[in-house]
Design a protein around this motif. Structure first.
Motif, PDB file in Angstrom:
ATOM      1  N   TRP A 155       2.195  -6.066  -4.169  1.00  0.00           N
ATOM      2  CA  TRP A 155       2.691  -7.341  -3.655  1.00  0.00           C
ATOM      3  C   TRP A 155       4.210  -7.324  -3.621  1.00  0.00           C
ATOM      4  O   TRP A 155       4.858  -6.502  -4.282  1.00  0.00           O
ATOM      5  CB  TRP A 155       2.189  -8.520  -4.496  1.00  0.00           C
ATOM      6  CG  TRP A 155       2.519  -8.452  -5.970  1.00  0.00           C
ATOM      7  CD1 TRP A 155       1.719  -7.985  -6.966  1.00  0.00           C
ATOM      8  CD2 TRP A 155       3.743  -8.862  -6.612  1.00  0.00           C
ATOM      9  NE1 TRP A 155       2.357  -8.067  -8.187  1.00  0.00           N
ATOM     10  CE2 TRP A 155       3.595  -8.611  -8.000  1.00  0.00           C
ATOM     11  CE3 TRP A 155       4.937  -9.415  -6.151  1.00  0.00           C
ATOM     12  CZ2 TRP A 155       4.606  -8.888  -8.920  1.00  0.00           C
ATOM     13  CZ3 TRP A 155       5.949  -9.695  -7.068  1.00  0.00           C
ATOM     14  CH2 TRP A 155       5.773  -9.432  -8.439  1.00  0.00           C
ATOM     15  N   LYS A 156       4.796  -8.240  -2.843  1.00  0.00           N
ATOM     16  CA  LYS A 156       6.251  -8.383  -2.748  1.00  0.00           C
ATOM     17  C   LYS A 156       6.598  -9.865  -2.766  1.00  0.00           C
ATOM     18  O   LYS A 156       5.881 -10.690  -2.202  1.00  0.00           O
ATOM     19  CB  LYS A 156       6.774  -7.741  -1.463  1.00  0.00           C
ATOM     20  CG  LYS A 156       6.550  -6.239  -1.372  1.00  0.00           C
ATOM     21  CD  LYS A 156       7.199  -5.651  -0.132  1.00  0.00           C
ATOM     22  CE  LYS A 156       6.548  -6.201   1.133  1.00  0.00           C
ATOM     23  NZ  LYS A 156       7.133  -5.608   2.359  1.00  0.00           N
ATOM     24  N   GLU A 157       7.721 -10.182  -3.443  1.00  0.00           N
ATOM     25  CA  GLU A 157       8.185 -11.569  -3.515  1.00  0.00           C
ATOM     26  C   GLU A 157       9.699 -11.545  -3.658  1.00  0.00           C
ATOM     27  O   GLU A 157      10.220 -11.312  -4.745  1.00  0.00           O
ATOM     28  CB  GLU A 157       7.537 -12.282  -4.704  1.00  0.00           C
ATOM     29  CG  GLU A 157       7.870 -13.760  -4.805  1.00  0.00           C
ATOM     30  CD  GLU A 157       7.194 -14.400  -6.000  1.00  0.00           C
ATOM     31  OE1 GLU A 157       7.829 -14.463  -7.077  1.00  0.00           O
ATOM     32  OE2 GLU A 157       6.026 -14.816  -5.868  1.00  0.00           O
ATOM     33  N   GLY A 158      10.419 -11.756  -2.563  1.00  0.00           N
ATOM     34  CA  GLY A 158      11.870 -11.646  -2.603  1.00  0.00           C
ATOM     35  C   GLY A 158      12.277 -10.223  -2.948  1.00  0.00           C
ATOM     36  O   GLY A 158      11.844  -9.261  -2.315  1.00  0.00           O
ATOM     37  N   GLY A 172       0.790  -1.225   0.000  1.00  0.00           N
ATOM     38  CA  GLY A 172       0.000   0.000   0.000  1.00  0.00           C
ATOM     39  C   GLY A 172       0.820   1.270   0.000  1.00  0.00           C
ATOM     40  O   GLY A 172       0.261   2.367  -0.153  1.00  0.00           O
ATOM     41  N   ALA A 173       2.151   1.160   0.174  1.00  0.00           N
ATOM     42  CA  ALA A 173       3.006   2.354   0.170  1.00  0.00           C
ATOM     43  C   ALA A 173       2.893   3.077  -1.166  1.00  0.00           C
ATOM     44  O   ALA A 173       2.869   2.447  -2.228  1.00  0.00           O
ATOM     45  CB  ALA A 173       4.451   1.958   0.444  1.00  0.00           C
ATOM     46  N   ILE A 212       3.887  -3.145  -8.582  1.00  0.00           N
ATOM     47  CA  ILE A 212       3.377  -1.783  -8.424  1.00  0.00           C
ATOM     48  C   ILE A 212       2.079  -1.639  -9.213  1.00  0.00           C
ATOM     49  O   ILE A 212       2.016  -2.016 -10.387  1.00  0.00           O
ATOM     50  CB  ILE A 212       4.396  -0.741  -8.930  1.00  0.00           C
ATOM     51  CG1 ILE A 212       5.757  -0.927  -8.244  1.00  0.00           C
ATOM     52  CG2 ILE A 212       3.865   0.671  -8.736  1.00  0.00           C
ATOM     53  CD1 ILE A 212       5.741  -0.687  -6.761  1.00  0.00           C
ATOM     54  N   ARG A 213       1.056  -1.089  -8.580  1.00  0.00           N
ATOM     55  CA  ARG A 213      -0.209  -0.838  -9.265  1.00  0.00           C
ATOM     56  C   ARG A 213      -0.362   0.653  -9.525  1.00  0.00           C
ATOM     57  O   ARG A 213      -0.141   1.479  -8.633  1.00  0.00           O
ATOM     58  CB  ARG A 213      -1.386  -1.340  -8.426  1.00  0.00           C
ATOM     59  CG  ARG A 213      -2.754  -1.086  -9.079  1.00  0.00           C
ATOM     60  CD  ARG A 213      -3.860  -1.776  -8.323  1.00  0.00           C
ATOM     61  NE  ARG A 213      -3.906  -1.375  -6.930  1.00  0.00           N
ATOM     62  CZ  ARG A 213      -4.672  -1.949  -6.012  1.00  0.00           C
ATOM     63  NH1 ARG A 213      -5.430  -2.971  -6.344  1.00  0.00           N
ATOM     64  NH2 ARG A 213      -4.661  -1.523  -4.766  1.00  0.00           N
TER      65      ARG A 213
END
Length: 218
Positions: free
Chosen positions: A182-185, A163-164, A190-191
């Motif tokens: 979302w984050k993965e490693g 959400g940042a 980014i939306r």
């Protein structure tokens, strides 16, 4: 019916006539063009063009290029190009006709255009270009993996909470109020608050921010 459509249908009919012996029903299914209206990319050397597949069969496609008016300057007859509409399928094909902003392609191998059973996703445009990401008063430069109308995937950003908010500067485009989804490693999704349009994506292609040389297919 336009001249281009007539040529394409005649081309499909020739393929049908020259096909190896099959049942009449199977042969019709192989070469019948289907209306598709499917976003795609066409790769010509290192340059990528944004397009829309207007109709498609197992052996070819008619593609309308976005933001182009005369494809004769971009593609030669009998030239081999590649096109794709998802991350699983890359098709090599030859240019068999050109008219205005449309091209007719003959696949070098038969491909089922509707074989992918995964849920539909927006077209991802591959890239290895670094973009600027403004987080508060700090600017971070990081390579992006792909771009779509709704967002992008980037590697190497600082650890940010979901959400940042941040601002993305991509070529001549400045996309404000983007958010971490979302984050993965080391990868971050980014939306964009406001989706890009076809002209925005075509501009990224012209600026060679999008490149087929870095695409990896499953």
């Amino acid at each position: 019916m336009s001249h281009a459509v007539q040529i394409y249908e005649a081309f499909c009919q020739n393929l049908y006539s020259d096909a190896e012996a099959k049942s009449e029903t199977d042969r019709r299914e192989d070469y019948r063009p289907y209306l598709a209206y499917r976003p795609c990319c066409v790769s010509n050397g290192g340059q990528v063009y944004l397009g829309l597949i207007k109709n498609q069969s197992a052996n070819g496609a008619m593609i309308e290029l976005v933001d182009q008016t005369n494809v004769s300057n971009l593609f030669a007859l009998d030239q081999t190009v590649a096109y794709f509409w998802n991350s699983e399928t890359r098709v090599s094909a030859k240019v068999v006709w050109r008219e205005g902003n449309r091209i007719g392609l003959a696949n070098e191998r038969s491909v089922d255009p509707f074989a992918n059973t995964k849920p539909f996703r927006s077209l991802r445009l591959p890239s290895a270009t670094a973009a600027k990401f403004w987080i508060g008063n700090s600017c971070h430069v990081a390579p992006i993996e792909n771009i779509s109308m709704g967002g992008l995937c980037v590697r190497g950003l600082p650890d940010l909470p979901i959400g940042a908010l941040l601002t993305v500067v991509l070529g001549k485009l400045e996309i404000c109020n983007s958010a971490v989804r979302w984050k993965e490693g080391r990868r971050t999704g980014i939306r964009f608050q406001t989706k890009l349009n076809q002209q925005d994506l075509a501009q990224l292609c012209r600026e060679q921010i999008v490149s087929s040389e870095c695409v990896q297919f499953d």
